[in-house]
Design a protein around this motif. Structure first.
Motif, mmCIF file in Angstrom:
data_model
loop_
_atom_site.group_PDB
_atom_site.id
_atom_site.type_symbol
_atom_site.label_atom_id
_atom_site.label_comp_id
_atom_site.label_asym_id
_atom_site.label_seq_id
_atom_site.Cartn_x
_atom_site.Cartn_y
_atom_site.Cartn_z
ATOM 1 N N THR A 104 -23.915 -8.390 -10.944
ATOM 2 C CA THR A 104 -23.380 -7.900 -11.856
ATOM 3 C C THR A 104 -21.995 -7.077 -11.570
ATOM 4 O O THR A 104 -21.136 -6.532 -11.559
ATOM 5 C CB THR A 104 -23.815 -7.036 -12.352
ATOM 6 O OG1 THR A 104 -24.630 -6.194 -11.457
ATOM 7 C CG2 THR A 104 -24.993 -7.960 -13.739
ATOM 8 N N HIS A 105 -22.261 -7.457 -9.614
ATOM 9 C CA HIS A 105 -21.605 -6.335 -8.875
ATOM 10 C C HIS A 105 -22.094 -6.515 -7.200
ATOM 11 O O HIS A 105 -22.704 -7.322 -7.624
ATOM 12 C CB HIS A 105 -21.535 -4.823 -9.690
ATOM 13 C CG HIS A 105 -22.338 -4.131 -9.259
ATOM 14 N ND1 HIS A 105 -23.789 -4.288 -9.798
ATOM 15 C CD2 HIS A 105 -23.099 -3.055 -8.455
ATOM 16 C CE1 HIS A 105 -24.897 -3.370 -9.662
ATOM 17 N NE2 HIS A 105 -24.166 -2.599 -8.675
ATOM 18 N N TYR A 106 -21.400 -6.049 -6.428
ATOM 19 C CA TYR A 106 -21.609 -6.248 -5.070
ATOM 20 C C TYR A 106 -22.539 -5.493 -3.931
ATOM 21 O O TYR A 106 -23.328 -5.448 -2.937
ATOM 22 C CB TYR A 106 -20.568 -6.262 -4.426
ATOM 23 C CG TYR A 106 -19.758 -4.466 -3.721
ATOM 24 C CD1 TYR A 106 -19.420 -3.874 -4.435
ATOM 25 C CD2 TYR A 106 -20.733 -3.817 -2.733
ATOM 26 C CE1 TYR A 106 -18.919 -1.994 -4.464
ATOM 27 C CE2 TYR A 106 -20.071 -2.651 -2.289
ATOM 28 C CZ TYR A 106 -19.760 -2.163 -3.079
ATOM 29 O OH TYR A 106 -19.248 -0.826 -2.641
ATOM 30 N N HIS A 107 -23.292 -4.985 -5.087
ATOM 31 C CA HIS A 107 -24.119 -3.945 -4.024
ATOM 32 C C HIS A 107 -25.045 -4.824 -3.892
ATOM 33 O O HIS A 107 -26.311 -5.949 -4.365
ATOM 34 C CB HIS A 107 -25.378 -2.660 -4.862
ATOM 35 C CG HIS A 107 -23.489 -1.672 -5.145
ATOM 36 N ND1 HIS A 107 -23.732 -0.865 -6.040
ATOM 37 C CD2 HIS A 107 -22.195 -1.195 -4.419
ATOM 38 C CE1 HIS A 107 -22.939 0.058 -5.649
ATOM 39 N NE2 HIS A 107 -22.096 -0.148 -4.414
ATOM 40 N N GLY A 108 -25.861 -4.239 -2.753
ATOM 41 C CA GLY A 108 -27.119 -5.439 -1.425
ATOM 42 C C GLY A 108 -28.389 -5.265 -2.472
ATOM 43 O O GLY A 108 -28.895 -6.328 -2.818
ATOM 44 N N ASP A 109 -28.439 -3.812 -3.669
ATOM 45 C CA ASP A 109 -29.856 -4.444 -4.490
ATOM 46 C C ASP A 109 -29.785 -5.330 -6.025
ATOM 47 O O ASP A 109 -30.699 -5.435 -6.509
ATOM 48 C CB ASP A 109 -30.241 -2.890 -4.670
ATOM 49 C CG ASP A 109 -29.409 -2.203 -5.543
ATOM 50 O OD1 ASP A 109 -27.794 -2.424 -5.503
ATOM 51 O OD2 ASP A 109 -29.690 -1.606 -6.236
ATOM 52 N N HIS A 110 -27.999 -5.680 -6.065
ATOM 53 C CA HIS A 110 -28.087 -6.785 -6.696
ATOM 54 C C HIS A 110 -27.883 -7.982 -6.277
ATOM 55 O O HIS A 110 -28.167 -8.687 -7.356
ATOM 56 C CB HIS A 110 -27.162 -6.369 -7.566
ATOM 57 C CG HIS A 110 -27.219 -5.132 -8.684
ATOM 58 N ND1 HIS A 110 -28.151 -5.340 -9.873
ATOM 59 C CD2 HIS A 110 -27.789 -3.477 -8.344
ATOM 60 C CE1 HIS A 110 -27.861 -3.845 -10.547
ATOM 61 N NE2 HIS A 110 -27.981 -2.918 -8.824
ATOM 62 N N THR A 111 -27.809 -8.142 -5.029
ATOM 63 C CA THR A 111 -27.343 -9.028 -4.597
ATOM 64 C C THR A 111 -28.504 -9.998 -3.354
ATOM 65 O O THR A 111 -27.861 -11.019 -2.778
ATOM 66 C CB THR A 111 -25.870 -9.414 -3.870
ATOM 67 O OG1 THR A 111 -25.668 -8.625 -3.205
ATOM 68 C CG2 THR A 111 -24.772 -8.714 -4.898
ATOM 69 N N ALA A 195 -15.785 0.519 -13.501
ATOM 70 C CA ALA A 195 -16.469 1.631 -14.193
ATOM 71 C C ALA A 195 -17.967 1.852 -12.677
ATOM 72 O O ALA A 195 -17.242 2.808 -11.868
ATOM 73 C CB ALA A 195 -17.123 0.246 -14.925
ATOM 74 N N HIS A 196 -18.410 1.444 -12.623
ATOM 75 C CA HIS A 196 -19.588 1.490 -11.174
ATOM 76 C C HIS A 196 -19.045 1.034 -10.056
ATOM 77 O O HIS A 196 -18.604 1.990 -9.070
ATOM 78 C CB HIS A 196 -20.940 0.314 -11.977
ATOM 79 C CG HIS A 196 -21.614 1.144 -11.017
ATOM 80 N ND1 HIS A 196 -22.010 2.322 -10.539
ATOM 81 C CD2 HIS A 196 -22.436 0.060 -9.827
ATOM 82 C CE1 HIS A 196 -23.332 1.929 -9.602
ATOM 83 N NE2 HIS A 196 -23.346 0.341 -8.726
ATOM 84 N N THR A 197 -18.280 -0.230 -10.489
ATOM 85 C CA THR A 197 -17.377 -0.785 -9.061
ATOM 86 C C THR A 197 -16.001 -1.229 -9.794
ATOM 87 O O THR A 197 -16.002 -0.797 -11.268
ATOM 88 C CB THR A 197 -18.123 -1.935 -8.340
ATOM 89 O OG1 THR A 197 -18.473 -2.749 -8.936
ATOM 90 C CG2 THR A 197 -19.288 -0.852 -8.198
ATOM 91 N N GLY A 214 -25.770 -3.948 -15.786
ATOM 92 C CA GLY A 214 -25.838 -3.821 -14.323
ATOM 93 C C GLY A 214 -25.379 -2.713 -14.086
ATOM 94 O O GLY A 214 -25.696 -1.532 -15.141
ATOM 95 N N ASP A 215 -24.975 -1.827 -13.708
ATOM 96 C CA ASP A 215 -25.236 -0.683 -13.231
ATOM 97 C C ASP A 215 -24.441 0.636 -13.901
ATOM 98 O O ASP A 215 -24.371 1.396 -13.214
ATOM 99 C CB ASP A 215 -25.153 -0.066 -11.212
ATOM 100 C CG ASP A 215 -26.415 -0.419 -10.547
ATOM 101 O OD1 ASP A 215 -27.444 -0.745 -11.293
ATOM 102 O OD2 ASP A 215 -26.238 -0.217 -10.045
ATOM 103 N N ILE A 216 -23.582 -0.187 -15.032
ATOM 104 C CA ILE A 216 -22.691 0.436 -15.994
ATOM 105 C C ILE A 216 -23.294 0.812 -16.919
ATOM 106 O O ILE A 216 -23.176 1.992 -17.418
ATOM 107 C CB ILE A 216 -21.989 -0.020 -16.766
ATOM 108 C CG1 ILE A 216 -22.123 -0.915 -16.978
ATOM 109 C CG2 ILE A 216 -20.160 -0.686 -15.350
ATOM 110 C CD1 ILE A 216 -21.159 -2.377 -17.296
HETATM 111 ZN ZN LIG Z 1 -25.387 -0.729 -7.914
#
Ligand SMILES: [Zn+2]
Length: 336
Positions: A104-111, A195-197, A214-216
């Motif tokens: 959903t985006h690049y952050h390490g807690d999602h990838t 949005a979030h990123t 995701g984090d939106i």
């Molecule tokens: Zn995030």
């Protein structure tokens, strides 16, 4: 398979590193800071949501799993050390390979688990894939908006090492949305701009009637605006409105379209409406204050979020109320 038309993104990282490096250098420690924890005692909890879709809660962002005869599709992969636990739970749901990972985006807690979980898979090789048989035999496709690849493939912030190539998205899109058809249902990847990123994707499982946001959407706290990652409060409000456009409530009861948030518990449209209203009201208050010429210090002193703080505020942890206030102020005052 014919509909699989993601722009191939197996480009040499060097080609994009030049532009990505400048942006990444400026990043806040969002990714890095979240990797300093111990995962030994984390348990992965799996919740059947609706149709073919499951929600998996461990540490880091929530993982969404869609499983069926075609194989397994995962949205977001938590932190790297959790991959064996996630894999064990996926195997209880399906003995088929992981075909797709969507970030959903690049952050390490999602990838973080991209590399390990990607190896559980075999790609769906198209007719013209003959030149790339090794690739076709190894690993799932990792799909994301192209800004996710840009941010993951360059120099990392705070002196962190470059990410391994196998962790990067393999196929990206740069249009408003992209569709795939998997396990008998249309799966739409919808870009939520700034949005979030700047690379947010919400994933809509149309037959199962579930959105992985995701984090939106992080209902446990204030919206997280990653200013250095291209996020903005206006983009977040727009993204929440987009979710509300897509969701349909069940008649006079909970349910209808379910929404899996980036962090927090399973939600439905009413929860997103409540959260959108909060984000909109706070955004409008800040906009008024900025129009009146108030400085950040004056806005902080005016406590414009006071009535919402008991529900969404935080004084400790990664996303404090202070950080939220600063990010919203910055986001709105930098707007042209
Ligand atoms: Zn995030």
């Amino acid at each position: 398979m014919k509909r699989f038309d993601f722009r191939s993104a197996r480009v040499a990282p060097a080609a994009i590193a030049a532009t990505a490096a400048a942006a990444l250098l400026a990043l806040a420690g969002i990714t890095y800071a979240q990797q300093q924890q111990n995962f030994d005692n984390v348990v992965e909890h799996v919740l059947p949501v609706q149709g073919n879709v499951y929600m998996m809660v461990g540490a880091g962002g929530n993982t969404t799993v869609q499983a069926g005869n075609d194989g397994v599709l995962i949205v977001d992969t938590q932190f790297a050390p959790l991959a064996p636990k996630i894999e064990a739970e996926i195997k209880k749901l399906s003995d088929k390979p992981v075909r797709y990972i969507i970030n959903t985006h690049y952050h390490g807690d999602h990838t973080g688990g991209n590399e390990a979980l990607g190896k559980m898979g075999a790609r769906i090789a198209g007719g013209n894939f003959a030149g790339n048989l090794t690739d076709a035999a190894n690993g799932a496709d990792i799909l994301a908006h192209e800004n996710v690849l840009n941010r993951m493939s360059g120099k990392q912030p705070n002196g962190a090492p470059n990410l391994p190539f196998a962790m990067l998205p393999t196929d990206t899109y740069f249009t408003a949305s992209k569709d795939i058809f998997f396990n008998g249902e249309a799966v739409q990847l919808i870009h939520a701009p700034n949005a979030h990123t700047d690379g947010d994707t919400m994933v809509f499982f149309r037959r199962s009637d579930v959105i992985s946001a995701g984090d939106i959407f992080t209902p446990g706290g204030y919206p997280v605006v990653d200013s250095n990652g291209g996020g903005s409060i206006n983009g977040l409000v727009a993204a929440l409105n987009r979710i509300i456009d897509l969701t349909v409530p069940a008649d006079k009861q909970e349910g209808g379209t379910y929404v899996i948030p980036g962090h927090g518990h399973l939600c439905d449209e009413a929860d997103v409406v409540e959260y959108r209203d909060m984000a909109t009201i706070i955004r409008d208050r800040f906009e008024d204050a900025i129009k009146k010429g108030m400085t950040l210090e004056q806005v902080k002193a005016a406590k414009l979020t006071r009535d919402y703080d008991p529900l969404y505020g935080a004084t400790t942890g990664f996303w404090t109320t202070d950080r939220f206030v600063e990010a919203v102020y910055k986001s709105l005052s930098e707007k042209k």
